[in-house]
Design an enzyme around this catalytic site. Structure first.
Site, PDB file in Angstrom:
ATOM      1  N   ASP A  91       0.860  -1.186   0.000  1.00  0.00           N
ATOM      2  CA  ASP A  91       0.000   0.000   0.000  1.00  0.00           C
ATOM      3  C   ASP A  91       0.896   1.236   0.000  1.00  0.00           C
ATOM      4  O   ASP A  91       1.269   1.767   1.049  1.00  0.00           O
ATOM      5  CB  ASP A  91      -0.936  -0.020   1.204  1.00  0.00           C
ATOM      6  CG  ASP A  91      -2.069   0.980   1.037  1.00  0.00           C
ATOM      7  OD1 ASP A  91      -2.132   1.654  -0.018  1.00  0.00           O
ATOM      8  OD2 ASP A  91      -2.914   1.091   1.944  1.00  0.00           O
ATOM      9  N   ALA A  92       1.267   1.639  -1.202  1.00  0.00           N
ATOM     10  CA  ALA A  92       2.345   2.622  -1.380  1.00  0.00           C
ATOM     11  C   ALA A  92       1.861   3.886  -2.075  1.00  0.00           C
ATOM     12  O   ALA A  92       2.470   4.935  -1.963  1.00  0.00           O
ATOM     13  CB  ALA A  92       3.469   2.001  -2.205  1.00  0.00           C
ATOM     14  N   LYS A  93       0.752   3.786  -2.792  1.00  0.00           N
ATOM     15  CA  LYS A  93       0.149   4.917  -3.499  1.00  0.00           C
ATOM     16  C   LYS A  93       1.193   5.683  -4.313  1.00  0.00           C
ATOM     17  O   LYS A  93       1.292   6.895  -4.237  1.00  0.00           O
ATOM     18  CB  LYS A  93      -0.617   5.804  -2.526  1.00  0.00           C
ATOM     19  CG  LYS A  93      -1.714   5.005  -1.804  1.00  0.00           C
ATOM     20  CD  LYS A  93      -2.654   5.816  -0.982  1.00  0.00           C
ATOM     21  CE  LYS A  93      -3.786   4.982  -0.409  1.00  0.00           C
ATOM     22  NZ  LYS A  93      -3.397   4.070   0.676  1.00  0.00           N
ATOM     23  N   ARG A  94       1.964   4.959  -5.116  1.00  0.00           N
ATOM     24  CA  ARG A  94       2.984   5.545  -5.948  1.00  0.00           C
ATOM     25  C   ARG A  94       2.392   6.016  -7.272  1.00  0.00           C
ATOM     26  O   ARG A  94       1.204   5.797  -7.553  1.00  0.00           O
ATOM     27  CB  ARG A  94       4.103   4.524  -6.207  1.00  0.00           C
ATOM     28  CG  ARG A  94       4.840   4.064  -4.951  1.00  0.00           C
ATOM     29  CD  ARG A  94       5.571   5.215  -4.267  1.00  0.00           C
ATOM     30  NE  ARG A  94       6.499   4.714  -3.250  1.00  0.00           N
ATOM     31  CZ  ARG A  94       6.255   4.697  -1.943  1.00  0.00           C
ATOM     32  NH1 ARG A  94       5.130   5.142  -1.456  1.00  0.00           N
ATOM     33  NH2 ARG A  94       7.174   4.245  -1.102  1.00  0.00           N
TER      34      ARG A  94
ATOM     35  N   ASP B  96      -1.578  10.099   1.186  1.00  0.00           N
ATOM     36  CA  ASP B  96      -2.394   9.005   1.706  1.00  0.00           C
ATOM     37  C   ASP B  96      -3.338   9.602   2.745  1.00  0.00           C
ATOM     38  O   ASP B  96      -3.316  10.813   2.962  1.00  0.00           O
ATOM     39  CB  ASP B  96      -1.456   7.946   2.324  1.00  0.00           C
ATOM     40  CG  ASP B  96      -2.078   6.552   2.335  1.00  0.00           C
ATOM     41  OD1 ASP B  96      -3.256   6.423   2.695  1.00  0.00           O
ATOM     42  OD2 ASP B  96      -1.373   5.599   1.966  1.00  0.00           O
TER      43      ASP B  96
END
Lengths: 271, 271
Positions: A91-94, B96
């Protein structure tokens, strides 16, 4: 992991539970702080006790990155410890320009061996596509998140009267398929998840909003499930911090099993 | 670093040059591969040779993350080596939910000591605000990027006929000020950067599009400059990979000085 295998695991375990490994030194039981790697020691116990009920684990990368190089070592050890038949989510939201996204993809899919990574859509196709080029690896694209700030841009009406998240769902289906692309869908009210499902009938949704973030599992299943289940529902704090004491593993197991039991019924009813 | 100090540095050096440290093991001169930390050895030489002409350094975090824990050590050493009067940008494009963004902020502003971080806006206010709570630290929010995929969502018309990037510019100005919030603006055509400047007259823009990504420095300055300069223009490959040989540092210096000389004239003309 391919879609068929993931759905097979869901059926075998009668579960679509994802356990979020948001492991925080300030929150883990204090007796672990004596360990050489407290974060890994905590995760190992959580994995040992919940693996029977979980089909996915989702470390939130921020929690590891905040610890510097040591955090990345804890993450790597955790990933290697997770049984191979369980789906893993970074869960890195890159998301960056093409050659940079490619590097992120290599970091998470090759340097580490995650099955999937969460990606932010703002920079468009060439920021997402590099992640889609790895066999049996997945992008989980932010579509409609569950936080307050999701109202700032994601639900803005755009051309054709479509909210932005619908544009993300529709355009991204030209970049990937339901075999390598999932969506983060934080909708926890029935009508909302039904609306999102309409725009992406076959894709898996990662739903972050059960447990500490609220949301009804029953509604999510009733309006969001498809013929391959199509849901991974995450719970982090409600499971991993069920106890602050030495029994944290056993208490995590109890909470994970509770959710799995509920999920077993919902799978029977709606899938 | 505060805005006054940054503008002071720009005036003193007659430069608004940001050097992008997109350091790639596959591209650095081969004699460096014998070093214990080739990435840091390369960066140290680049910094030594370009610090006279640069007001900012911008490591792209993907390049370091792709190397695992060792990459983070190279990054940390690089950051510590950069002279304290030069602005540092973690090009990380994070973002995030609130408690997670807070962890990213701690990672980049406390664990490491970056002056700023690039942040993606898709998740809205509570994903951005935690980064704005650190004194003299900056968010550089993606507004209009320079890649092909910027056309997918950023320029979509939204409510009131405003393109999405305008919504990002306008809403985010309620979250931060021109003392802690900059924007990534990849517009390199004059009319476009003039349009973006209209919506954010006082903020600094980080412009990635000069050099390998194309774009005219003259147009950017003419239409994008404000009374505090308001521009950091990045060049990565054009400087750091000017030579593949042992003279890479000297050649980087030549390229950096060329840009600085051009910038000196533009500052005199438009600022």
């Amino acid at each position: 992991m391919d879609k068929k295998t993931l759905f097979g695991n869901i059926q075998r375990k009668a579960s679509f539970l994802c356990v979020g490994l948001d492991t925080d030194l300030a929150k883990i039981p204090s007796h672990l702080l004596k360990e050489a790697d407290p974060i890994f020691a905590f995760n190992r116990e959580i994995i040992d006790k919940t693996a029977d009920f979980a089909v996915a684990y989702k470390p939130n990368i921020a929690f590891y990155e905040a610890l510097g190089p040591k955090g990345w070592e804890s993450l790597q050890k955790t990933l290697e410890y997770i049984p191979k038949d369980i789906f893993t989510i970074a869960d890195a939201k890159r998301g960056d320009i093409g050659n940079t996204s490619k590097l992120y993809a290599k970091a998470f899919f090759e340097q580490m061996d995650f099955d999937s990574i969460t990606v932010a859509p703002y920079m468009g196709k060439d920021s997402v596509s590099p992640f889609l080029e790895f066999k049996d690896k997945w992008v989980i694209l932010l579509a409609l998140t569950s936080n307050e700030g999701s109202k700032d841009f994601q639900v803005l009406g755009t051309e054709g009267g479509k909210p932005l998240f619908q544009q993300v769902l529709e355009k991204s289906q030209q970049w990937g398929t339901d075999d390598n692309l999932m969506y983060v869908v934080g909708a926890t009210r029935g009508e909302k998840i039904a609306e999102v499902r309409k725009y992406a009938p076959d894709h898996f949704f990662l739903v972050p909003g059960v447990g500490a973030q609220g949301g009804s599992l029953e509604e999510v299943a009733k309006y969001g499930m498809n013929k391959s289940c199509g849901l991974l529902v995450n719970s982090s704090r409600g499971i991993i911090y069920a106890s602050e004491d030495k029994d944290f593993g056993d208490r995590a197991r109890v909470e994970a099993e509770k959710l799995q039991q509920e999920m077993a019924k919902l799978l029977e009813q709606y899938c």
